[in-house]
Design an enzyme around this catalytic site. Structure first.
Site, PDB file in Angstrom:
ATOM      1  N   SER A   5      -8.266   2.317  21.728  1.00 15.00           N
ATOM      2  CA  SER A   5      -8.696   0.939  21.920  1.00 15.00           C
ATOM      3  C   SER A   5      -9.394   0.703  23.272  1.00 15.00           C
ATOM      4  CB  SER A   5      -7.494  -0.006  21.829  1.00 15.00           C
ATOM      5  OG  SER A   5      -6.509   0.298  22.802  1.00 15.00           O
ATOM      6  N   LYS A  61      -9.583  -2.330  31.615  1.00 16.70           N
ATOM      7  CA  LYS A  61      -9.428  -2.663  30.199  1.00 16.70           C
ATOM      8  C   LYS A  61      -8.862  -4.068  30.034  1.00 16.70           C
ATOM      9  CE  LYS A  61      -7.196  -0.874  25.984  1.00 16.70           C
ATOM     10  NZ  LYS A  61      -6.350   0.219  25.438  1.00 16.70           N
ATOM     11  N   SER A 108      -5.180   5.842  22.897  1.00 23.62           N
ATOM     12  CA  SER A 108      -6.257   4.909  23.235  1.00 23.62           C
ATOM     13  C   SER A 108      -6.977   5.205  24.532  1.00 23.62           C
ATOM     14  CB  SER A 108      -5.709   3.481  23.276  1.00 23.62           C
ATOM     15  OG  SER A 108      -5.412   3.026  21.979  1.00 23.62           O
TER      16      SER A 108
END
Length: 487
Positions: free
Chosen positions: A156, A81, A180
Site C-alpha cells: 500500500s 506515507k 506494503s
C-alpha cells in the site's frame, strides 16, 4: 516514464549541508522542481507541502550559518506515507472519512526524522487504510509506476515508492502489515526494508482507539524506509530505530551498528560468506510468473557461487492460507467503528474493504486465525534453526495494470486476485526482518525484486546480504536511470 536524475547518498547530502557546502534550500528546491515536473502524471503525492519544506530548509541553513550543529539527515527532503501521522498536515489514510483529518501529533518516525533535520515534501498516496497491495483509494487519483505509468507501483506504500523511483525525493517512509514496503520496492526497482518487530516504534498509528481504521494491524504493522540503496536504508534506520514507551512492542537499541553495515561489506564481503541459505521459489503452492522464477533463481545462484553459500531449496511446509490472514487483520480492527463507517459512507469506500467489514466474522474465525499464525511462526522458527536466511521472490508477478487488485491467472493457473502477494506476509506474522532488493528485469524491462528474510532481530545480516547483492552485481541499479537502459 522514468526520470533520468538521481540523488547523492543520503548521508553524503546531509554531511554536505552540515559543512556548509550545500544548502538545505537547494536540496528542497530540487525536490520541489522534480515534483512539479513529474507528479501530475505519477500522483505519488496526495498532500504536498513544499512551503513547509522550504521554511524548514531556511531554518537549517540559518543554523549552519550560525555554526550550530544539525542532524544526521540535515536538509534531506523525504516523503511520508499518508497512513503515518503528521502534526499539522492532513493524514487521510486514503479515506473519504478522513479527508480533512489533521493529527495533533506526529508519528514517532516523523518526530525522529524532523529531529534529525530531514524535510518532508509531503504525504504520499496509499491504499485506503492500507487494505490493498495496490495504490488505489476513493479519495485521490491512482498512483502510477514510473517504469510504466499504465502499471501499478504496488502498495500500500504506493506513493512513497513512486516518489523515490522517479527521483523526486531520495527516501520515503512506508508501512508494512503484509508486504506494503517490500512489494512496491520490488515493483519500482528499489530497496524496501521491514525491520524486526519493535525496532522502529509505531505510534499513534495502529494504537489510536478514537479513529477507526487508523487503529488496526497492531501486532503485524512495521514502519521502515524505501530507498535507492542499502546504504541509504542503513542511514535512515540509524535515525528511526530505538525504543519508545508509547509502543509496547519496541525493544532496546544498541545491538545493530547501522552506519557500519555497508562499510563492513566493502571491507570484507566474506562477512556473509558461507551462509546456510534456504531458497523457496514458490513456498510449495504459489503460482509464480516464469520470468520471476528465472530472474530470482539466477540471482540466488550467482550469490551462492560468489559467497560460497550452502543453499538448499525448501518448501517451508505450511499450508496455503485461505481467509486466515484477513481474519487476523479483522481481529485487530475496530469493527464497531469501521462498520458504522460502512453504514455511513460505504458507497464511497473501496469495495474489497467494504466486503471484508460486512462479512459476519465469528469468534472461531478469529481464534482459528490466531492458531494458524502460531503454526506458521513455529514452522518458520524450525526452518531458521537450520538456516541463516530465507530467500524468495518478493512478489509472484512483475508489475501489472492499474485498476485491479491483482491478476487472476499466473503461469496458466487460475488464482485469487490476492495470490500474487503470497511471499511477504510471513515475516509480518513472525516479526522477522525482511528486505526486498532489485535483482533484474523481465524481457520487456519491468523490475523484479528478491526478498531476504533473516532470523528475528538479525536485521544486520539481512542488510549485509542486501548489500552483497549490490556488490556481486545482482542489484542492477539503485535508482532507475534512463528508460532506454531497461527497455
Amino acid at each position: 516514464m522514468i526520470d533520468g536524475r538521481s540523488w547523492p547518498p543520503v548521508a553524503e547530502s546531509a554531511a554536505s549541508v552540515g559543512r556548509g557546502e550545500t544548502t538545505a534550500t537547494s536540496l528542497v528546491t530540487t525536490a520541489i522542481d522534480r515534483w512539479a515536473e513529474l507528479d501530475e502524471e505519477l500522483h505519488a503525492f496526495c498532500t504536498p507541502t513544499p512551503d513547509l519544506a522550504l521554511s524548514g530548509a531556511a531554518r537549517i541553513d540559518a543554523m549552519v550559518a550560525d555554526g550550530r550543529p544539525v542532524g544526521r539527515l540535515a536538509g534531506v527532503p523525504y516523503a511520508v506515507k499518508d497512513l503515518i501521522c503528521t502534526k499539522g498536515t492532513r493524514t487521510t489514510s486514503g479515506s473519504v472519512r478522513y479527508r480533512d483529518f489533521v493529527p495533533s501529533e506526529d508519528d514517532i518516525v516523523v518526530e525522529r526524522c524532523t529531529g534529525a533535520g530531514a524535510l518532508s515534501l509531503g504525504k504520499t498516496n496509499a491504499s485506503e487504510f492500507g487494505y490493498s497491495a495496490t495504490g488505489t483509494n476513493p479519495l485521490f487519483p491512482t498512483t502510477r509506476n514510473p517504469w510504466d505509468t499504465r502499471l501499478t507501483p504496488g502498495g500500500s506504500s504506493a506513493g512513497s515508492a513512486a516518489a523515490v523511483a522517479a527521483g523526486i525525493v531520495p527516501f520515503a517512509l512506508g508501512s508494512d502489515g503484509g508486504g506494503s514496503i517490500r512489494i512496491p520496492a520490488a515493483f519500482t526497482s528499489l530497496v524496501g526494508f521491514k525491520p524486526s518487530m519493535g525496532r522502529v516504534p509505531v505510534y499513534p498509528g495502529c494504537r489510536d482507539p478514537d479513529h477507526p481504521g487508523v487503529s488496526g494491524w497492531e501486532s503485524i504493522e512495521h514502519i521502515g524506509p524505501i530507498c535507492r540503496t542499502v546504504d541509504d536504508v542503513c542511514t535512515v534506520m540509524g535515525v528511526l530505530a530505538g525504543p519508545d514507551p508509547r509502543d509496547r512492542h519496541t525493544i532496546p537499541a544498541g545491538d545493530v551498528a547501522w552506519h557500519t553495515i555497508v562499510a563492513d561489506m566493502h571491507d570484507d564481503p566474506t562477512v556473509v560468506g558461507g551462509l546456510r541459505v534456504a531458497y523457496s521459489e514458490d513456498f510449495g503452492y504459489l503460482a509464480v510468473d516464469p520470468a520471476v522464477r528465472a530472474v530470482v533463481g539466477d540471482a540466488v545462484a550467482r550469490l551462492s557461487a560468489a559467497l560460497s553459500w550452502n543453499t538448499t531449496r525448501v518448501d517451508p511446509g505450511w499450508d496455503e492460507p485461505g481467509d486466515e490472514f484477513t481474519a487476523l487483520i479483522m481481529s485487530e480492527t475496530d469493527l464497531v467503528g469501521m462498520r458504522r463507517m460502512v453504514d455511513d459512507i460505504g458507497d464511497q469506500m473501496s469495495a474489497h474493504l467494504v466486503a471484508m467489514l460486512r462479512r459476519e466474522w465469528s469468534a472461531e474465525d478469529f481464534t482459528s486465525a490466531t492458531m494458524w499464525r502460531k503454526s506458521i511462526v513455529n514452522r518458520m522458527a524450525a526452518l531458521m534453526g537450520d538456516h541463516d536466511i530465507v530467500i524468495t521472490p518478493t512478489a509472484c508477478v512483475p508489475p501489472f495494470e492499474v485498476g485491479i487488485q491483482g491478476p487472476s491467472v499466473i503461469d496458466g493457473r487460475d488464482v485469487a486476485d490476492t495470490a500474487w502477494q503470497g511471499f511477504t506476509f510471513v515475516a509480518n506474522l513472525t516479526g522477522q526482518p525482511a528486505v526486498s532488493v532489485p535483482v533484474g528485469f523481465t524481457s520487456d524491462g519491468l523490475p523484479i525484486g528478491m526478498q531476504i528474510i533473516g532470523r528475528h532481530l538479525d536485521d544486520a545480516t539481512v542488510l549485509r546480504v542486501a548489500a552483497a547483492c549490490e556488490q556481486v552485481g545482482v542489484h542492477p541499479m539503485g535508482t532507475p536511470a534512463r528508460r532506454d537502459q531497461v527497455a
